[in-house]
Design an enzyme around this catalytic site. Structure first.
Site, PDB file in Angstrom:
ATOM      1  N   LYS A 149       0.840  -1.151  -0.010  1.00 26.87           N
ATOM      2  CA  LYS A 149       0.042  -0.021  -0.236  1.00 26.87           C
ATOM      3  C   LYS A 149       0.835   1.099   0.050  1.00 26.87           C
ATOM      4  O   LYS A 149       0.501   2.110  -0.872  1.00 26.87           O
ATOM      5  CB  LYS A 149      -0.870  -0.002   1.295  1.00 26.87           C
ATOM      6  CG  LYS A 149      -1.989  -1.170   1.301  1.00 26.87           C
ATOM      7  CD  LYS A 149      -2.899  -1.023   2.510  1.00 26.87           C
ATOM      8  CE  LYS A 149      -2.197  -1.110   3.542  1.00 26.87           C
ATOM      9  NZ  LYS A 149      -1.701  -2.317   4.251  1.00 26.87           N
ATOM     10  N   ARG A 179      -9.395   1.004   9.057  1.00 23.37           N
ATOM     11  CA  ARG A 179      -9.106  -0.344   9.325  1.00 23.37           C
ATOM     12  C   ARG A 179     -10.281  -1.229  10.043  1.00 23.37           C
ATOM     13  O   ARG A 179     -10.094  -2.291  10.378  1.00 23.37           O
ATOM     14  CB  ARG A 179      -7.804  -0.422  10.150  1.00 23.37           C
ATOM     15  CG  ARG A 179      -6.478  -0.950   9.292  1.00 23.37           C
ATOM     16  CD  ARG A 179      -5.429  -0.579  10.077  1.00 23.37           C
ATOM     17  NE  ARG A 179      -4.193  -1.424   9.944  1.00 23.37           N
ATOM     18  CZ  ARG A 179      -2.933  -0.625   9.364  1.00 23.37           C
ATOM     19  NH1 ARG A 179      -3.035   0.568   8.934  1.00 23.37           N
ATOM     20  NH2 ARG A 179      -2.024  -1.472   9.196  1.00 23.37           N
ATOM     21  N   ARG A 196      11.689  -7.564   4.100  1.00 24.31           N
ATOM     22  CA  ARG A 196      11.834  -5.854   4.356  1.00 24.31           C
ATOM     23  C   ARG A 196      12.969  -5.533   5.592  1.00 24.31           C
ATOM     24  O   ARG A 196      13.790  -4.880   5.649  1.00 24.31           O
ATOM     25  CB  ARG A 196      10.496  -5.354   4.570  1.00 24.31           C
ATOM     26  CG  ARG A 196      10.527  -3.806   4.809  1.00 24.31           C
ATOM     27  CD  ARG A 196       9.339  -3.305   4.682  1.00 24.31           C
ATOM     28  NE  ARG A 196       8.225  -3.535   5.846  1.00 24.31           N
ATOM     29  CZ  ARG A 196       6.887  -3.016   5.881  1.00 24.31           C
ATOM     30  NH1 ARG A 196       6.302  -2.592   4.931  1.00 24.31           N
ATOM     31  NH2 ARG A 196       6.166  -3.293   6.713  1.00 24.31           N
ATOM     32  N   ARG A 229      11.716  -1.888  11.709  1.00 25.31           N
ATOM     33  CA  ARG A 229      10.381  -1.355  12.234  1.00 25.31           C
ATOM     34  C   ARG A 229      10.024  -2.434  13.174  1.00 25.31           C
ATOM     35  O   ARG A 229      10.219  -3.571  12.899  1.00 25.31           O
ATOM     36  CB  ARG A 229       9.193  -1.729  11.352  1.00 25.31           C
ATOM     37  CG  ARG A 229       8.754  -0.249  10.510  1.00 25.31           C
ATOM     38  CD  ARG A 229       7.730  -0.423   9.510  1.00 25.31           C
ATOM     39  NE  ARG A 229       6.449  -0.922  10.066  1.00 25.31           N
ATOM     40  CZ  ARG A 229       5.285  -0.778   9.463  1.00 25.31           C
ATOM     41  NH1 ARG A 229       5.269  -0.312   8.039  1.00 25.31           N
ATOM     42  NH2 ARG A 229       4.179  -1.636   9.982  1.00 25.31           N
ATOM     43  N   ARG A 268      -0.881  -9.005  13.573  1.00 23.09           N
ATOM     44  CA  ARG A 268      -1.063  -8.007  12.376  1.00 23.09           C
ATOM     45  C   ARG A 268      -2.130  -8.713  11.235  1.00 23.09           C
ATOM     46  O   ARG A 268      -3.341  -8.036  10.887  1.00 23.09           O
ATOM     47  CB  ARG A 268       0.030  -7.141  11.680  1.00 23.09           C
ATOM     48  CG  ARG A 268       0.645  -6.076  12.683  1.00 23.09           C
ATOM     49  CD  ARG A 268       1.982  -6.131  12.194  1.00 23.09           C
ATOM     50  NE  ARG A 268       2.181  -5.127  10.983  1.00 23.09           N
ATOM     51  CZ  ARG A 268       3.327  -5.159  10.287  1.00 23.09           C
ATOM     52  NH1 ARG A 268       4.306  -5.826  10.744  1.00 23.09           N
ATOM     53  NH2 ARG A 268       3.453  -4.639   9.351  1.00 23.09           N
TER      54      ARG A 268
HETATM   55  P1  AMP Z   1       0.898   0.415   9.047  1.00 17.94           P
HETATM   56  O1  AMP Z   1       2.179   1.371   8.738  1.00 17.94           O
HETATM   57  O2  AMP Z   1      -0.030   0.888   8.145  1.00 17.94           O
HETATM   58  O3  AMP Z   1       1.269  -1.063   8.657  1.00 17.94           O
HETATM   59  O4  AMP Z   1       0.530   0.495  10.517  1.00 17.94           O
HETATM   60  C1  AMP Z   1       1.518   0.178  11.485  1.00 17.94           C
HETATM   61  C2  AMP Z   1       0.711  -0.088  12.865  1.00 17.94           C
HETATM   62  O5  AMP Z   1       0.145   1.081  13.113  1.00 17.94           O
HETATM   63  C3  AMP Z   1      -0.552  -1.037  12.561  1.00 17.94           C
HETATM   64  O6  AMP Z   1      -0.138  -2.475  13.053  1.00 17.94           O
HETATM   65  C4  AMP Z   1      -1.515  -0.513  13.846  1.00 17.94           C
HETATM   66  O7  AMP Z   1      -0.965  -0.887  15.023  1.00 17.94           O
HETATM   67  C5  AMP Z   1      -1.494   0.933  13.666  1.00 17.94           C
HETATM   68  N1  AMP Z   1      -2.398   1.335  12.833  1.00 17.94           N
HETATM   69  C6  AMP Z   1      -2.265   2.184  11.459  1.00 17.94           C
HETATM   70  N2  AMP Z   1      -3.353   2.549  10.920  1.00 17.94           N
HETATM   71  C7  AMP Z   1      -4.075   2.108  11.902  1.00 17.94           C
HETATM   72  C8  AMP Z   1      -5.751   2.266  12.006  1.00 17.94           C
HETATM   73  N3  AMP Z   1      -6.379   2.943  10.962  1.00 17.94           N
HETATM   74  N4  AMP Z   1      -6.327   1.844  12.988  1.00 17.94           N
HETATM   75  C9  AMP Z   1      -5.916   1.351  14.007  1.00 17.94           C
HETATM   76  N5  AMP Z   1      -4.592   1.081  14.150  1.00 17.94           N
HETATM   77  C10 AMP Z   1      -3.572   1.565  12.963  1.00 17.94           C
END
Ligand code: AMP
Length: 192
Positions: A13, A88, A127, A139, A150
């Protein structure tokens, strides 16, 4: 044009959002990036967010909806917004609909990036390995334990959005398995 990029962790994404930003003067709104910025702020909220993220769980709807609400107040970007990693949950999807309506905007498409689980695991752990080899920060949630949580969060809480946007006539499924350029081409085709 305002679009959502929907898909499991590791579907690409963020990569595709950055391509759309360059090609179409769109603005990427990544709640993951916003939360990673918030956790370095040293605030109480930052500490809570850091724990939840490292575990691989979702942070509360209230926090992420607040972050998006703030970002939608400014002037609209010429090409529109890309919502990356948001919504989400169904509550977030409803909140986004309301926020767009309040600010006079519409949602044009929810692009669903489809990728096999096996590929997701390889991509995310790859990654982390690449970052480690290059001496870059890894990360904290790019490890097998967090990844499993996740993925489960995606299937339990986020995948119902596929039906939600399908019912609204906004869903655009795209094969996310190919090379970056191929996927970018497929997204372009899906957006028309
Ligand atoms: P990402 O970078 O999108 O993979 O997000 C990393 C982490 O941030 C996720 O595993 C969640 O812990 C948190 N996170 C990101 N976006 C959301 C969202 N829309 N709702 C809840 N948690 C989020």
């Amino acid at each position: 044009m305002n679009i959502i990029l929907l898909g499991p962790p590791g579907a690409g994404k963020g990569t595709q959002a950055r391509i759309l930003v360059d090609d179409r003067a769109m603005e990427q709104l990544s709640t993951g990036d916003m939360l990673r910025a918030a956790r370095t702020s040293g605030t109480e909220m930052g500490k809570i967010v850091a724990d939840v993220m490292d575990r691989g769980d979702l942070v509360t709807d209230e926090i992420v909806i607040g972050l998006i609400r703030e970002r939608l107040q400014g002037e609209d970007p010429a090409g529109g917004y890309i919502f990356d990693g948001f919504p989400r949950t169904l509550a977030q999807a409803d909140a986004l609909g309301a926020l767009l309506q309040e600010t006079g905007k519409t949602l044009d498409a929810a692009v669903e990036m489809q990728v096999d689980d096996e590929v997701l695991v390889q991509r995310i752990l790859g990654r982390a390995e690449e970052a480690k080899a290059a001496g870059q920060p890894v990360r904290a949630d790019d490890n097998e334990d967090s990844l499993r949580i996740r993925l489960m969060a995606y299937y339990k809480q986020t995948s119902p959005l596929i039906g939600y946007y399908h019912a609204k006539g906004k869903l655009r499924p795209v094969d996310g398995l190919g090379e970056i350029d191929e996927v970018a081409g497929a997204i372009k085709g899906a957006l028309g």
